[in-house]
Design a protein around this motif. Structure first.
Motif, mmCIF file in Angstrom:
data_model
loop_
_atom_site.group_PDB
_atom_site.id
_atom_site.type_symbol
_atom_site.label_atom_id
_atom_site.label_comp_id
_atom_site.label_asym_id
_atom_site.label_seq_id
_atom_site.Cartn_x
_atom_site.Cartn_y
_atom_site.Cartn_z
ATOM 1 N N LYS A 153 -16.080 3.646 -4.286
ATOM 2 C CA LYS A 153 -17.073 4.224 -5.197
ATOM 3 C C LYS A 153 -16.582 4.199 -6.651
ATOM 4 O O LYS A 153 -17.357 4.397 -7.580
ATOM 5 N N GLN A 154 -15.281 3.976 -6.833
ATOM 6 C CA GLN A 154 -14.726 3.886 -8.186
ATOM 7 C C GLN A 154 -14.598 2.433 -8.643
ATOM 8 O O GLN A 154 -13.823 2.118 -9.547
ATOM 9 N N GLU A 155 -15.362 1.565 -8.000
ATOM 10 C CA GLU A 155 -15.342 0.133 -8.323
ATOM 11 C C GLU A 155 -13.942 -0.476 -8.186
ATOM 12 O O GLU A 155 -13.468 -1.234 -9.028
ATOM 13 N N GLY A 156 -13.281 -0.116 -7.101
ATOM 14 C CA GLY A 156 -11.979 -0.712 -6.792
ATOM 15 C C GLY A 156 -11.766 -0.650 -5.298
ATOM 16 O O GLY A 156 -12.281 0.245 -4.639
ATOM 17 N N LEU A 157 -11.012 -1.613 -4.755
ATOM 18 C CA LEU A 157 -10.796 -1.557 -3.310
ATOM 19 C C LEU A 157 -9.338 -1.899 -2.990
ATOM 20 O O LEU A 157 -8.435 -1.514 -3.723
ATOM 21 N N LEU A 158 -9.123 -2.642 -1.911
ATOM 22 C CA LEU A 158 -7.759 -2.817 -1.405
ATOM 23 C C LEU A 158 -6.852 -3.580 -2.355
ATOM 24 O O LEU A 158 -5.706 -3.207 -2.581
ATOM 25 N N ARG A 159 -7.361 -4.672 -2.934
ATOM 26 C CA ARG A 159 -6.493 -5.430 -3.832
ATOM 27 C C ARG A 159 -6.167 -4.611 -5.088
ATOM 28 O O ARG A 159 -5.065 -4.675 -5.612
ATOM 29 N N CYS A 160 -7.148 -3.804 -5.528
ATOM 30 C CA CYS A 160 -6.957 -3.021 -6.768
ATOM 31 C C CYS A 160 -5.881 -1.944 -6.630
ATOM 32 O O CYS A 160 -5.291 -1.540 -7.614
ATOM 33 N N SER A 161 -5.678 -1.454 -5.407
ATOM 34 C CA SER A 161 -4.770 -0.320 -5.247
ATOM 35 C C SER A 161 -3.386 -0.753 -4.757
ATOM 36 O O SER A 161 -2.569 0.069 -4.363
ATOM 37 N N THR A 162 -3.129 -2.064 -4.799
ATOM 38 C CA THR A 162 -1.830 -2.595 -4.366
ATOM 39 C C THR A 162 -1.242 -3.483 -5.468
ATOM 40 O O THR A 162 -1.967 -4.202 -6.135
ATOM 41 N N LEU A 163 0.079 -3.417 -5.606
ATOM 42 C CA LEU A 163 0.765 -4.262 -6.595
ATOM 43 C C LEU A 163 1.948 -4.934 -5.869
ATOM 44 O O LEU A 163 3.003 -4.328 -5.722
ATOM 45 N N PRO A 164 1.755 -6.151 -5.383
ATOM 46 C CA PRO A 164 2.829 -6.822 -4.632
ATOM 47 C C PRO A 164 4.022 -7.145 -5.542
ATOM 48 O O PRO A 164 3.845 -7.607 -6.656
ATOM 49 N N LEU A 165 5.214 -6.912 -5.012
ATOM 50 C CA LEU A 165 6.447 -7.194 -5.765
ATOM 51 C C LEU A 165 7.182 -8.401 -5.168
ATOM 52 O O LEU A 165 7.728 -9.219 -5.889
ATOM 53 N N ILE A 166 7.186 -8.471 -3.826
ATOM 54 C CA ILE A 166 7.900 -9.564 -3.168
ATOM 55 C C ILE A 166 7.067 -10.119 -2.024
ATOM 56 O O ILE A 166 6.589 -9.382 -1.164
ATOM 57 N N MET A 190 18.847 -3.922 -6.474
ATOM 58 C CA MET A 190 17.917 -4.632 -7.374
ATOM 59 C C MET A 190 16.806 -5.315 -6.571
ATOM 60 O O MET A 190 17.045 -5.840 -5.486
ATOM 61 N N LEU A 191 15.628 -5.312 -7.123
ATOM 62 C CA LEU A 191 14.507 -6.023 -6.499
ATOM 63 C C LEU A 191 14.443 -7.434 -7.062
ATOM 64 O O LEU A 191 14.356 -7.614 -8.281
ATOM 65 N N GLN A 192 14.476 -8.424 -6.185
ATOM 66 C CA GLN A 192 14.321 -9.815 -6.615
ATOM 67 C C GLN A 192 12.839 -10.178 -6.492
ATOM 68 O O GLN A 192 12.382 -10.562 -5.420
ATOM 69 N N LEU A 193 12.123 -10.024 -7.572
ATOM 70 C CA LEU A 193 10.675 -10.243 -7.530
ATOM 71 C C LEU A 193 10.342 -11.673 -7.132
ATOM 72 O O LEU A 193 11.035 -12.611 -7.518
ATOM 73 N N ASN A 194 9.265 -11.827 -6.355
ATOM 74 C CA ASN A 194 8.800 -13.168 -6.011
ATOM 75 C C ASN A 194 7.362 -13.100 -5.509
ATOM 76 O O ASN A 194 7.122 -12.656 -4.387
ATOM 77 N N VAL A 195 6.432 -13.500 -6.347
ATOM 78 C CA VAL A 195 5.038 -13.599 -5.918
ATOM 79 C C VAL A 195 4.462 -14.883 -6.507
ATOM 80 O O VAL A 195 4.371 -15.030 -7.726
ATOM 81 N N LYS A 196 4.081 -15.811 -5.623
ATOM 82 C CA LYS A 196 3.563 -17.100 -6.089
ATOM 83 C C LYS A 196 2.111 -17.339 -5.676
ATOM 84 O O LYS A 196 1.468 -18.259 -6.144
ATOM 85 N N ASN A 197 1.629 -16.514 -4.763
ATOM 86 C CA ASN A 197 0.229 -16.637 -4.329
ATOM 87 C C ASN A 197 -0.234 -15.308 -3.761
ATOM 88 O O ASN A 197 0.512 -14.324 -3.785
ATOM 89 N N GLU A 198 -1.451 -15.285 -3.238
ATOM 90 C CA GLU A 198 -2.050 -14.031 -2.764
ATOM 91 C C GLU A 198 -1.829 -13.786 -1.281
ATOM 92 O O GLU A 198 -2.206 -12.730 -0.776
ATOM 93 N N THR A 199 -1.247 -14.757 -0.571
ATOM 94 C CA THR A 199 -1.318 -14.661 0.889
ATOM 95 C C THR A 199 -0.010 -14.850 1.648
ATOM 96 O O THR A 199 0.004 -14.689 2.872
ATOM 97 N N SER A 200 1.084 -15.189 0.966
ATOM 98 C CA SER A 200 2.356 -15.338 1.693
ATOM 99 C C SER A 200 2.815 -13.979 2.221
ATOM 100 O O SER A 200 2.402 -12.935 1.714
ATOM 101 N N ARG A 201 3.707 -14.007 3.200
ATOM 102 C CA ARG A 201 4.160 -12.780 3.864
ATOM 103 C C ARG A 201 4.669 -11.746 2.865
ATOM 104 O O ARG A 201 5.581 -11.996 2.087
ATOM 105 N N LEU A 202 4.050 -10.566 2.914
ATOM 106 C CA LEU A 202 4.386 -9.474 1.987
ATOM 107 C C LEU A 202 5.636 -8.737 2.459
ATOM 108 O O LEU A 202 5.760 -8.400 3.632
#
Length: 304
Positions: free
Chosen positions: A289-302, A1-13
């Motif tokens: 060129k598709q109006e998306g970059l690094l943040r757009c192509s990532t979905l942090p889980l933990i 099981m994945l224990q999800l945890n995301v509280k900000n944009e910059t903590s260790r991924l």
């Protein structure tokens, strides 16, 4: 099981879903474009090709490997754009929120179902139908949630307006203990230089107390000033119109001191390096060129 945890944009991924450019499909027709930047490149004959985009995403995957991050990729759907995972869902604290995306993109959620199956089903929610919200508009900053929206009465006329006030209210109800602050963003159907498609196109925090910001992406000066007052002007790197167009604020943090950026962002690189950040550079100009970059192509889980 994945224990999800995301509280900000910059903590260790620790764990992330990275999109895929495989079997991306043919160049769209003009009427199929979701945003003005894609349209501009379709018309100019410079729309990105699959092989280049696969290479670019692989470079990001290599950086994740280097830092020992667990990476999931969507299952491949033939001839289909699955690059921008941030649009289809996002994690707040320990909850996965499925986005009510444009109906024709629903299949992208099916392609990450195998990941969702590893999450406690009680921790997966979907907003009611009238609530539009996409991950690019949702930014976590510990006890704050920043949300990009568009408050114009012509909201429904803009395919570039992705998060509405119902979406904002949904998040407020779901996380009553957080300070939810919405920002009214500038939208354009025709000029990509004046279109903040998502909040991460004109603002993103970095490190513990800094941020990158584009003042003219906000319809109200008060919204911009809110961030200036919160972070302090000296802690904000201000980008210009052309830098916003190239999506300079759309980097991705692996840790409070490690940032992945597009390799052409020299001014941003210097600013970060001067402040002690480790900067990982990748080529991502084709995908942008598709109006998306690094943040757009990532979905942090933990994150730690």
């Amino acid at each position: 099981m994945l224990q999800l945890n995301v509280k900000n944009e910059t903590s260790r991924l620790r764990s992330v879903i990275l999109g895929t450019a495989e079997s991306n499909g043919p160049t769209p027709q003009e009427h199929e474009a979701y945003d003005p930047k894609s349209l501009e490149h379709i018309k100019a004959g410079t729309y990105p090709v699959e092989a280049d985009m696969i290479k670019e995403m692989e470079a990001v995957n290599e950086v994740f490997k280097k830092y020992d991050v667990e990476v999931f990729r969507p299952e491949i759907i033939e001839d289909y754009n699955q690059i921008f995972t941030r649009d289809i869902g996002f994690v707040i604290d320990d909850t996965f929120i499925k986005a009510n995306i444009l109906p024709e993109r629903e299949r992208e959620l099916d392609a990450i179902q195998y990941v969702l199956d590893k999450i406690n089903p009680a921790k997966i929610v979907r907003p009611p139908e009238e609530a539009h919200i996409e991950g690019g508009d949702v930014m976590l900053w510990d006890d704050h949630i920043f949300i990009g929206t568009y408050k114009g009465s012509d909201y429904k006329d803009y395919i570039t307006a992705r998060t509405n006030i119902h979406g904002v209210n949904f998040i407020k109800e779901l996380f009553p203990h957080k300070k939810v602050k919405e920002f009214d963003l500038v939208k354009s159907r025709i000029e990509p230089r004046d279109n903040a498609l998502h909040l991460d196109c004109c603002f993103q925090p970095v490190g513990k107390d800094k941020g990158v910001i584009y003042k003219s992406g906000f319809r109200e000066e008060a919204d911009y000033m809110y961030l200036v007052n919160l972070f302090g002007k000296e802690n904000l790197f201000h980008i210009e119109r052309e830098e916003m167009y190239h999506m300079t604020s759309n980097f991705f943090s692996i840790d409070t001191n490690i940032v992945i950026i597009e390799k052409n962002f020299k001014r941003l690189k210097n600013w970060l390096t001067e402040r002690g950040f480790t900067v990982e550079e990748v080529p991502y100009a084709e995908i942008s060129k598709q109006e998306g970059l690094l943040r757009c192509s990532t979905l942090p889980l933990i994150r730690d």
